[in-house]
Every structure is written in structure tokens, then in C-alpha cells.
Design an enzyme around this catalytic site. Structure first.
Site, PDB file in Angstrom:
ATOM      1  N   SER A   1       0.866  -1.192   0.000  1.00  0.00           N
ATOM      2  CA  SER A   1       0.000   0.000   0.000  1.00  0.00           C
ATOM      3  C   SER A   1       0.893   1.228   0.000  1.00  0.00           C
ATOM      4  O   SER A   1       2.099   1.131   0.210  1.00  0.00           O
ATOM      5  CB  SER A   1      -0.858   0.024   1.268  1.00  0.00           C
ATOM      6  OG  SER A   1      -0.080   0.465   2.377  1.00  0.00           O
ATOM      7  N   ASP A   2       0.320   2.399  -0.226  1.00  0.00           N
ATOM      8  CA  ASP A   2       1.094   3.615   0.031  1.00  0.00           C
ATOM      9  C   ASP A   2       0.989   3.920   1.525  1.00  0.00           C
ATOM     10  O   ASP A   2       0.249   3.274   2.267  1.00  0.00           O
ATOM     11  CB  ASP A   2       0.619   4.787  -0.849  1.00  0.00           C
ATOM     12  CG  ASP A   2       1.731   5.824  -1.012  1.00  0.00           C
ATOM     13  OD1 ASP A   2       2.704   5.809  -0.222  1.00  0.00           O
ATOM     14  OD2 ASP A   2       1.634   6.674  -1.925  1.00  0.00           O
ATOM     15  N   TRP A   3       1.722   4.912   1.962  1.00  0.00           N
ATOM     16  CA  TRP A   3       1.873   5.258   3.379  1.00  0.00           C
ATOM     17  C   TRP A   3       0.503   5.467   4.039  1.00  0.00           C
ATOM     18  O   TRP A   3      -0.192   6.424   3.743  1.00  0.00           O
ATOM     19  CB  TRP A   3       2.714   6.531   3.473  1.00  0.00           C
ATOM     20  CG  TRP A   3       3.050   6.991   4.845  1.00  0.00           C
ATOM     21  CD1 TRP A   3       2.289   7.808   5.643  1.00  0.00           C
ATOM     22  CD2 TRP A   3       4.242   6.697   5.587  1.00  0.00           C
ATOM     23  NE1 TRP A   3       2.938   8.028   6.830  1.00  0.00           N
ATOM     24  CE2 TRP A   3       4.145   7.358   6.824  1.00  0.00           C
ATOM     25  CE3 TRP A   3       5.382   5.926   5.332  1.00  0.00           C
ATOM     26  CZ2 TRP A   3       5.134   7.292   7.798  1.00  0.00           C
ATOM     27  CZ3 TRP A   3       6.375   5.867   6.302  1.00  0.00           C
ATOM     28  CH2 TRP A   3       6.240   6.537   7.519  1.00  0.00           C
ATOM     29  N   ASP A   4       0.115   4.516   4.845  1.00  0.00           N
ATOM     30  CA  ASP A   4      -1.136   4.604   5.612  1.00  0.00           C
ATOM     31  C   ASP A   4      -2.399   4.597   4.736  1.00  0.00           C
ATOM     32  O   ASP A   4      -3.485   4.935   5.214  1.00  0.00           O
ATOM     33  CB  ASP A   4      -1.130   5.880   6.474  1.00  0.00           C
ATOM     34  CG  ASP A   4      -1.859   5.667   7.790  1.00  0.00           C
ATOM     35  OD1 ASP A   4      -2.111   4.501   8.148  1.00  0.00           O
ATOM     36  OD2 ASP A   4      -2.195   6.660   8.459  1.00  0.00           O
TER      37      ASP A   4
END
Ligand code: BGC
Length: 751
Positions: free
Chosen positions: A278-281
Site C-alpha cells: 500500500s502507500d503510506w497509511d
């Protein structure tokens, strides 16, 4: 050393210890059989040191020891990295090594031009070499995974991340994306200098509404497949091992929960067998988007859609076990995700060699790295205009030159966005390089004139005018500081910020020849200054060696050869404006448009062309895609096809004679465009299909041939199947997308 390593790499098997793929699959199965569910979720968890956290390895030691972390990012203290790796391999129950990731975007210590600048080189070989050097430098710190290349098609220069993108065109982006993957991953992933690459952000991130970062995207499936997905497919075909999801919402389903993208397209259609992060958070952000009510639902949506690893955030670590235990997520789905992550670790050789030893690796920022960075910068600079051949400047003809502007001597700013590990002390600025090149012959006078590119203070402008008046020529170093582009740095007005336009106006009034060198992270609207300067060299953020490259171009040691990877609009209101647009039912032409100032009072509504244009901007850009001048002059003649008609499954050769009629040796990027005249869905007015960067001696004529197979003309039509349709095609060759040198051919209907 570098050469030696490369030769060794060539003879390596896919896995470091000579193991075969089936040995590795057996080891993965054996590990999976021994892993607890908690340890499996641990492998699916990517944790990072953030700039705001304490960067303290002890915070993470316990979790690593307990198998709760599979990968880490931003651990750039080598001793902390080695310590945590030691905990993972020696103190955790199963000894599974950590994978260290980092945003190695356009160089590590040695910084290459921003990716958009690298795209302007139209030189995949050079881009690949840059990525290789970045991988070698980063691996010295234990990094074995880079969050690059970013392959988001960007047609909106307001979007700050256009700086990181390969530009607006899917063909160019595919060629350069594949080159970066090859460069980062090397000949074999198990080579200690190889990084697993990560094609991001899957998918559609670049289409953020109004160029506002993270904003919603609305992309019809047809355009998604024909434009935005193509570079990702090319990266998968080039063997990219990981993909990152996008932050954005696409057609109502944010990318990190988008099963259509992650399962149907990526895994089922393309057969991708690496892992998705995933991307950050972005997993937890599914709730903020309004797709889920809480983190548990977010974890469910993401994992079932196909996100194998969560970057930052606790949705997986806190809820995945329960979701499996409750029977909502199948244990098998988790096993498959973990297997993909473990496979990548095996491929990287981490089980056998979990640490990198800097002594085994090539030196950082060595001559090869700096020379390559200089060449990349040189080929990335685009000569936008050059009235009366004001460039190159000849040092024999000049007694003095004024260098004015906030970006002439700004070692940090020339590096651009995402340069966490770059060293501004290595930067050679244009001011220093010009001094070094011509300082013995020419009196070089420098004035910064503005504190930074945004400054509105004009106090120093009188002095600037005075210096300019006393010099034979003026070089203005203008543009944007690096902080004005990149993630979360979108702009609504993309003209030169601050008082720069006023500075240009004041300098113009001196009557001296004025050259503007513009350093920026995006295409800018230059309409208000374009006629006030004699020449413009657009240098992007050129990186560590930008200075010497720019100096060589200004003084004619080299000829410019960069070509625009993105259209330059006249005004923001034209955006999105890109060359490969659709025709519309009412296409404009020079004689169907009128300018707002020329409209008669009470002109009847239907009195001028009923076509697709803006009354105040027309329909053409300021500078088109593919544009870039040279000090040489290239004459294109005699475009022809090998066959007027071919069958499906065959190729046609399209050729042209290109002659350098100038008296200077130079590179030219020869570009082939095609239009499919009739399709079952409408097709773009022009599409780049091939290009070649060639070196020409003065007077040299080269016949350039492009072989085009009918498969290369395939597109997704109404039924979303990739197919080539028989029919008539136009083909153009030239030095930009505006070329009018055209021929045609036909694909016969085999039936
Ligand atoms: C960016 C990614 C990047 C990640 C890790 C995110 O904010 O969108 O491109 O790789 O941070 O730094």
C-alpha cells in the site's frame, strides 16, 4: 570494480546460492507451514522510521524479534539497520530477514535529473544507467527495495508530483519505466547491488482533479487501459517485483481497495507474481475516504482486493488475525500474500546474505556516477527557443557576462524533490561551472537578486539592471525552488513565482541579449516572459551535475538535445492539454478560431468557427510535446512506407531521411507518430509509437527506419479487449509532436 561486479552478475543464477525456483518454493512452503498467523501478518507489515519519529532502532527491536515486522523503510543508519537485521535473522523464531526500502527516486547520493527531466532525455539506456548507479549507492546502506519508478501518467503540470513522473505519454513512460526497472533490479536480483523496484502508484494517481495532490480521479476504463495502465504493464513485463497502490479514489473505489485493478487486471490478466504494497497509511485512509467505517473493514477491503503489505498504519497488524480467525478472510489468501513477500526476499538473496557490506560495493559518487549524472543532465535540458541564434554564447566574442537570479548558485535547489540521501555539497552549480569554463576569458559578474524564487522583494533589481547594462550578455537563472514541486506541493498558478517576471522585464529594458535558464519541477506557463528573452533553456531540476551540463550548453561545448515529455500550456485554463488528445466532432484549425481581442462588438453568435478552442488561448500549447531545439538544424525529408498495405500480424517499415544541415555535431531524437483514422472507439489524433536518439555530424544524412508491427497499433476498444483493427493509418516522423511530415498505410482486413 564496477565493471567486475557487472560481469559477475551476468553469470549468476536467479537465486544467490544457486537454488532453483522449485527449491525456493519448497523453502517458502516449509516456512509457511511453521509460521503462526501472527508471524504471517508480521511479514505483511512495513514499518518505518519517519522524520518525526525518534529513529530509534530499539523501538522496533521487540517487534522484529517477535516476527511482527517483515520490512522497514527509511532506516538509514547502517548500524541500526544491521542491528535490526541481526535481531530478525538471529533472534526471531524463524530467522526471516527484514527487507529495507527507501525512496531512491532519481539517485541516492549522486542525484540525477528529476524523473521528468530524465524523461526529457528520451534515452532509456542512460536512464537505466542512472538507476543502476542509484541502486549501487543505496545498497551500500542496506537498502534492497526502492519505491520507484513512479509511472503515473501526468497531464496536469499543477500536480506537484509531475516532477517524479515520466510525463504525459504512455509509450515514452513505458520505455523509460522499463529502463528504470532494469537499472534498479540489475541482471539478477540476488546481486547485492540490486534493488527490487516498485512501480507506483497503481493506478491513475496522476489524474488528480485540478492537479491537487491526492484528489479524486475520474478515469473511464477505456482511458485507464489505453493510457494510465500501459506503463505499469511495461514494468510488469520488464520483471518489476513490486507495485505500490495509489492514494487516490478511482471511480469510487480508492486504489488500495480496488479489486478490479489489483486482482482482475494485475494478477489475472497480467500474471504479476510479485507483491503489492500500500502507500503510506493508505489502508487506514480507506475510512477517511468514506469507503469503510473502521480499520477492521479497511484491512478486510485492502487484503481481499490484493494489497499484500501495509505500509505504515496498523490495520493489518491489529485486525488481520481476527479477520482470518473469524473466517472473513481466508487463511489461503494470507498465505499467498506472504509467499509473494518471502519469494522476493529469496530472490534478493536476503536469506543467504542479509547484510550488505559497503566494502564489497562500488564507491559512492565516483567518477562514473558523476559523469553519468552530467550526461543525463546534459541530455535533459530542452532548448525551448533561440531567437537570432543568441545561443550558444561564444567566449571569444564576449568580454563580460552577467549571471543573475535565485537559482544560479543554489546547490540544494538544483537537486529537486525526493533527495533524502542526496548531498548538496556534491552539487556543482551553474555559477561555479560557468566560472570554471569561461572565467579565464570572460568577466563573469554574479548577482542573486532575489533571496529565493518566491521572493517579492525587488530591492536588488536596480543593481541587477546595472550589472546587466555593463555586460555583453545576461543569463538569468529563474524557476522554482525544489520545495515547490513533489508530493503535496501542487500549485494553481504555474507561472514563475515571486517577482521573477518583473526581474525579466527590467533586464529586457537594458537591450542586452537575454538568455533564461529555467530550473523547475514541472512545465511552467511562460507566456508572460517568453517574448522578453531571446533564448530559453529549460533545465528541470538537473541534479548534482546540472551546473557543468548547463555551462557546456550555454557556451556551445555541447548542443541541447532534450525534448519535452509534457506539453507546456500557454495558460493554466488550457489544462489538461496534451498532444495525444481526441479529435472531437468540431476540431479547431487556424482559420476557424478568433482571438478575444478581435471580436467585433455585437458579433453574431454563430459568426466565427464553431470549433473546440478558447477565445483567449486558442487551441495550441506554448510548446508541444516532443519539442526541443538544437544548435544544429535537422531537415526531415522523404517520409515513406515499405508497403502501402499490410495484413494483421505483419510489419510496415516507415522511413525518413534526416540531415544535419547545421555546422555543429548534435544529437536529435527522431519521433514516429501514428493515427488510427477510424476505430470502434475514437482514437487520439497522434500517438507516439517509436523514437530514436541519434548523433549527427555536421552535414550527415541518416536514413531512419522504424519497423511497426500491427500489434503495436492495438488498443482497448468498446469490449475492453486489446486488438488491432484493420483500416487506414497516418504516420508522421519529425523532431516533435507538431511534425507535419506525413505518410500513410493500410491494414487490410484479412477476412
Ligand atoms: C508517497 C510514496 C512514497 C511513500 C514512502 C508516500 O507518501 O506517496 O510515493 O514511496 O510515501 O515514502
Amino acid at each position: 570494480m564496477r565493471k567486475l561486479l557487472f560481469t559477475t552478475v551476468l553469470f549468476m543464477t536467479a537465486f544467490a546460492d544457486g537454488a532453483t525456483a522449485s527449491d525456493v518454493e519448497a523453502r517458502i512452503d516449509a516456512l509457511l507451514a511453521r509460521m503462526t498467523l501472527e508471524e504471517k501478518v508480521g511479514q505483511m507489515t512495513l514499518r518505518g522510521f519517519s522524520s518525526r519519529s525518534k529513529n530509534d532502532s530499539e523501538v522496533f527491536e521487540e517487534a522484529v524479534r517477535n516476527g511482527r515486522i517483515g520490512a522497514m523503510l527509511n532506516v538509514m543508519d547502517k548500524s541500526a539497520a544491521d542491528r535490526l537485521q541481526h535481531v530478525a535473522v538471529k533472534e526471531s523464531r524463524l530467522g526471516i530477514p527484514l527487507l529495507y526500502g527507501r525512496d531512491v527516486i532519481h539517485g541516492f547520493r549522486t542525484i540525477f535529473p528529476i524523473p521528468l527531466g530524465q524523461a526529457a532525455t528520451w534515452n532509456p539506456g542512460l536512464v537505466e544507467r542512472g538507476a543502476r548507479i542509484a541502486a549501487e549507492e543505496a545498497s551500500t546502506y542496506g537498502v534492497r527495495w526502492t519505491f520507484a519508478p513512479m509511472l503515473d501518467i501526468a497531464r496536469d503540470p499543477r500536480w506537484g508530483r509531475i516532477a517524479e513522473s515520466p510525463g504525459e505519454d504512455p509509450y515514452l513512460a513505458s520505455a523509460l519505466g522499463a529502463a528504470m526497472v532494469r537499472g534498479f533490479q540489475g541482471e539478477s536480483l540476488s546481486d547485492p547491488t540490486s534493488l527490487a523496484a516498485c512501480a507506483k502508484h497503481f493506478a491513475g494517481y496522476g489524474a488528480a482533479e485540478s492537479g491537487r495532490d491526492y484528489a479524486t480521479t475520474n478515469i473511464p476504463q477505456n482511458e485507464l487501459r489505453n493510457v494510465h495502465l500501459r506503463p505499469f504493464k511495461a514494468a510488469v513485463d520488464a520483471g518489476v517485483r513490486t507495485l505500490m497502490t495509489s492514494f487516490s479514489d478511482i471511480d469510487g473505489v480508492p486504489a488500495s481497495a480496488n479489486a478490479f485493478l489489483l486482482r482482475d487486471v494485475l494478477r489475472e490478466e497480467w500474471g504479476f507474481d510479485g507483491f503489492v504494497v500500500s502507500d503510506w497509511d493508505s489502508v487506514r485512509q480507506l475510512q477517511i475516504h468514506g469507503l469503510t467505517a473502521n480499520d477492521r473493514e479497511s484491512a478486510f477491503e485492502a487484503v481481499t482486493a490484493g494489497v499484500d503489505m501495509e505500509m505504515h498504519g496498523d490495520a493489518y497488524s491489529e485486525h488481520l488475525e481476527q479477520l482470518v480467525e473469524a473466517g472473513e478472510v481466508s487463511a489461503d489468501l494470507v498465505d499467498r500474500a506472504v509467499a509473494r513477500i518471502l519469494r522476493t526476499k529469496f530472490e534478493l538473496g536476503l536469506f543467504d546474505k542479509p547484510y550488505t557490506d559497503p566494502r564489497d560495493l562500488p564507491p559512492i559518487a565516483d567518477t562514473n556516477a558523476l559523469t553519468t549524472a552530467r550526461q543525463a543532465a546534459l541530455q535533459s535540458v530542452v532548448l525551448l527557443k533561440n531567437d537570432h541564434h543568441v545561443l550558444p554564447l561564444y567566449m571569444e566574442e564576449l568580454e563580460s557576462v552577467a549571471i543573475i537570479g535565485p537559482l544560479a548558485d543554489a546547490p540544494y535547489e538544483q537537486l529537486g524533490t525526493w533527495i533524502f540521501d542526496g548531498d548538496p555539497e556534491l552539487s556543482v552549480t551553474p555559477m561555479h561551472a560557468i566560472h570554471a569554463l569561461v572565467g579565464d576569458h570572460v568577466d563573469v559578474r554574479y548577482l542573486r537578486a532575489m533571496e529565493n524564487s518566491r521572493s517579492r522583494n525587488t530591492d536588488a533589481f536596480d543593481e541587477a539592471v546595472q550589472i546587466a547594462s555593463e555586460s555583453d550578455a545576461v543569463i538569468l537563472f529563474l524557476g522554482e525552488e525544489s520545495i515547490l514541486s513533489g508530493e503535496a506541493h501542487s500549485r494553481a498558478d504555474i507561472s514563475l513565482p515571486g517577482a521573477q517576471a518583473q526581474l525579466v522585464q527590467r533586464i529586457r529594458e537594458t537591450g542586452k541579449p537575454v538568455v533564461a535558464v529555467i530550473l523547475a519541477g514541472r512545465p511552467l506557463t511562460l507566456t508572460n516572459i517568453v517574448d522578453l528573452v531571446d533564448a530559453i533553456l529549460f533545465a528541470w531540476h538537473p541534479g548534482t551535475m546540472g551546473g557543468p551540463a548547463i555551462a557546456d550548453l550555454l557556451f556551445g561545448v555541447e548542443s541541447p538535445s532534450g525534448k519535452l515529455p509534457a506539453t507546456f500550456p500557454r495558460m493554466v485554463g488550457q489544462i489538461p492539454i496534451y498532444y495525444n488528445q481526441k479529435n472531437t466532432g468540431k476540431p479547431p484549425s487556424p482559420d476557424t478560431i478568433i482571438h478575444i481581442d478581435d471580436i467585433d462588438t455585437h458579433a453574431p453568435q454563430l459568426s466565427f468557427g464553431m470549433t473546440a478552442f478558447h477565445l483567449d488561448a486558442g487551441y495550441t500549447p506554448l510548446f508541444p510535446f516532443g519539442h526541443g531545439l538544437s544548435y544544429a538544424y535537422f531537415d526531415y525529408q522523404n517520409i515513406r512506407v515499405s508497403e502501402a498495405e499490410i495484413g494483421l500480424g505483419e510489419s510496415v517499415t516507415i522511413s525518413v531521411d534526416v540531415t544535419n544541415t547545421g555546422d555543429i555535431a548534435a544529437d536529435e531524437v527522431v519521433q514516429l507518430y501514428v493515427r488510427d483514422l477510424v476505430g470502434n472507439v475514437t482514437r487520439p489524433v497522434k500517438e507516439l509509437k517509436a523514437f530514436r536518439r541519434l548523433h549527427f555530424r555536421p552535414g550527415q544524412k541518416i536514413t531512419v527506419e522504424f519497423d511497426l508491427h500491427t500489434d503495436e497499433l492495438a488498443f482497448y476498444g468498446r469490449n475492453m479487449q486489446l486488438m488491432t483493427e484493420p483500416g487506414q493509418f497516418h504516420a508522421w516522423i519529425g523532431g516533435s509532436s507538431a511534425t507535419e511530415l506525413r505518410t500513410e498505410f493500410r491494414i487490410a482486413d484479412n477476412n
